[in-house]
Scaffold this motif. Structure first.
Motif, short mmCIF file in Angstrom:
data_model
loop_
_atom_site.label_atom_id
_atom_site.label_comp_id
_atom_site.label_asym_id
_atom_site.label_seq_id
_atom_site.Cartn_x
_atom_site.Cartn_y
_atom_site.Cartn_z
N ALA A 1 0.81 -1.22 0.00
CA ALA A 1 0.00 0.00 0.00
C ALA A 1 0.84 1.27 0.00
O ALA A 1 0.33 2.35 -0.27
CB ALA A 1 -0.94 0.00 1.20
N ALA A 2 2.14 1.14 0.30
CA ALA A 2 3.03 2.29 0.26
C ALA A 2 3.70 2.47 -1.10
O ALA A 2 4.39 3.47 -1.33
CB ALA A 2 4.10 2.15 1.34
N ASP A 3 3.49 1.54 -2.01
CA ASP A 3 4.10 1.60 -3.34
C ASP A 3 3.29 2.56 -4.22
O ASP A 3 2.09 2.39 -4.38
CB ASP A 3 4.11 0.20 -3.96
CG ASP A 3 4.83 0.14 -5.28
OD1 ASP A 3 4.47 0.92 -6.19
OD2 ASP A 3 5.73 -0.69 -5.43
N PRO A 4 3.93 3.56 -4.82
CA PRO A 4 3.18 4.54 -5.64
C PRO A 4 2.40 3.91 -6.78
O PRO A 4 1.30 4.36 -7.11
CB PRO A 4 4.28 5.47 -6.16
CG PRO A 4 5.38 5.36 -5.16
CD PRO A 4 5.35 3.93 -4.68
N ASP A 5 2.96 2.88 -7.40
CA ASP A 5 2.26 2.23 -8.51
C ASP A 5 1.00 1.51 -8.02
O ASP A 5 -0.05 1.54 -8.68
CB ASP A 5 3.18 1.24 -9.22
CG ASP A 5 4.32 1.93 -9.96
OD1 ASP A 5 4.12 3.10 -10.36
OD2 ASP A 5 5.39 1.32 -10.12
N ILE A 6 1.10 0.85 -6.88
CA ILE A 6 -0.06 0.16 -6.30
C ILE A 6 -1.12 1.19 -5.93
O ILE A 6 -2.32 1.00 -6.18
CB ILE A 6 0.36 -0.65 -5.06
CG1 ILE A 6 1.31 -1.79 -5.46
CG2 ILE A 6 -0.86 -1.17 -4.32
CD1 ILE A 6 0.68 -2.86 -6.31
N ARG A 7 -0.71 2.28 -5.33
CA ARG A 7 -1.65 3.31 -4.91
C ARG A 7 -2.36 3.93 -6.13
O ARG A 7 -3.56 4.21 -6.09
CB ARG A 7 -0.91 4.39 -4.11
CG ARG A 7 -0.34 3.87 -2.80
CD ARG A 7 0.56 4.90 -2.12
NE ARG A 7 -0.21 6.01 -1.59
CZ ARG A 7 -0.76 6.03 -0.38
NH1 ARG A 7 -0.62 4.99 0.43
NH2 ARG A 7 -1.42 7.09 0.03
N TRP A 8 -1.59 4.13 -7.20
CA TRP A 8 -2.19 4.70 -8.41
C TRP A 8 -3.23 3.75 -8.99
O TRP A 8 -4.33 4.18 -9.38
CB TRP A 8 -1.10 4.95 -9.45
CG TRP A 8 -1.60 5.67 -10.68
CD1 TRP A 8 -1.56 7.01 -10.91
CD2 TRP A 8 -2.23 5.09 -11.83
NE1 TRP A 8 -2.12 7.31 -12.14
CE2 TRP A 8 -2.55 6.15 -12.72
CE3 TRP A 8 -2.56 3.78 -12.19
CZ2 TRP A 8 -3.18 5.93 -13.94
CZ3 TRP A 8 -3.21 3.56 -13.40
CH2 TRP A 8 -3.50 4.63 -14.28
#
Length: 372
Positions: free
Chosen positions: A263-270
């Protein structure tokens, strides 16, 4: 106030996987929903909100119950507009009768504008119309007590016409096949129904309509209830898929990122945000349309564009959201025991409900350009 209490919804969710695994009908869910008063007539907006919620807990249960709510909703929509011809349907629903939808036919891509089922005038055993044909996707097959059907009378007084009526479980000439074994939405038990001179008495004939498109209030009521309630179910599936994806992303950790949650990964969040943005667009349109049906709003020629459009947008958005959820959940979401896998199978059914993609685009193009 909704009768869908948290406790009832959790019990319904706890049974969904077993119904799917065993290809079994949702008897326990249906009994509890009936006892709670969920099958009684109410506004379309209330039904849309509740069906979206129910679908997030058990998609197949919600989809099957939809068919009862559609028939009862038709009667209510007509009554709201001063047409009490189906007041007896509302009374039957209040008394506990379970309605099902028996209009789909194999090979009939004109859907409600024509029928391959034959309707003939009959005088015995009672005066009415005898229906002979095959109906598919008859949800609630093991339990319905009332079935709305239609067929074509070729020798009508003014030429061919479509005859709509409601059968009961006890009527002769109705056979339900045990042939439901599908990829998803298994608990609906939407089996094939065979009609062999099944007679509907005159007092249960609900409409005579011309072959082809028409603007009869019955047709408007059918489209308004069917399409918005279908849209609500698939929006509910997407709600649950996104919820599961967020939970999985918070639990998964990345060795590459020093043990941090995905959940802290920018790609996952996007990816999660993009799915949420798509899903956020559904509620305003869906609820506004339902409220306008209840409120007798006049959208004129836009009505069918808006109704078919919201069904199309909801089913396609739900498929996109579930796909994103599968990507976010990781390999664990690919196990056959995963709820996401069941949602992925269930959401595919959305492409088979009328109005299909081609029909939706034709409807919108006609609204924009006029008929060819």
């Amino acid at each position: 106030m909704s009768v869908l209490t948290p406790e009832l919804l959790e019990r319904i969710r706890s049974r969904a996987a077993a119904y799917d695994r065993d290809n079994a009908f949702f008897d326990e869910d249906l009994a509890e929903l009936r006892e709670a008063g969920y099958l009684r007539p109410r506004s379309l907006l209330e039904s849309v909100r509740d069906q979206r919620l129910l679908a997030a807990y058990a998609p197949a249960t919600a989809l099957a119950v939809n068919m009862h709510l559609v028939v009862v909703g038709i009667a209510r929509t007509l009554a709201d507009r001063g047409d009490d011809s189906l007041a007896w349907v509302l009374a039957d629903a209040e008394a506990g009768e379970l309605f099902a939808f028996g209009n789909s036919e194999p090979g009939n891509d004109l859907v409600m504008w024509d029928s391959l089922t034959v309707a003939e005038r009959a005088e015995t055993p009672v005066a009415g119309y005898a229906f002979t044909g095959t109906k598919i996707f008859t949800s609630l097959a093991p339990a319905w007590t009332r079935l709305i059907v239609f067929g074509k009378q070729t020798d009508g007084p003014d030429g061919p016409r479509l005859v709509h009526g409601i059968l009961t479980r006890d009527d002769a000439g109705v056979t339900t096949l045990d042939d439901w074994d599908t990829l998803g939405m298994r608990a609906t038990q939407s089996r094939t129904t065979k009609l062999d001179h099944a007679v509907i008495p005159d007092d249960r004939i609900v409409r005579f309509l011309p072959v082809g498109p028409n603007a009869d209030p019955f047709i408007f009521a059918l489209f308004a209830n069917f399409l918005t309630l279908i849209a609500a179910v698939y929006a509910g599936i997407a709600d649950r898929a996104l919820e599961l994806a967020v939970e999985a992303s918070q639990k998964r950790t990345s060795l590459k990122n020093g043990g941090a949650a995905y959940a802290a990964d920018p790609d996952i969040r996007w990816r999660a945000a993009d799915a949420a943005l798509a899903l956020d667009a559904l509620a305003p349109q869906l609820e506004t349309i339902a409220a306008d049906v209840d409120g007798l709003a006049d959208r004129g020629a836009r009505w069918f564009r808006d109704l078919t459009g919201v069904k199309h947008r909801s089913t396609e958005t739900a498929r996109y959201v579930v796909d994103q959820a599968m990507r976010l959940a990781g390999g664990g979401g690919y196990r056959s025991s995963s709820e996401l896998v069941r949602l992925q199978r269930d959401v595919l059914a959305g492409i088979y409900h009328p109005s299909d993609t081609e029909s939706v685009h034709a409807t919108v193009a006609t609204n924009l350009f006029g008929p060819i």
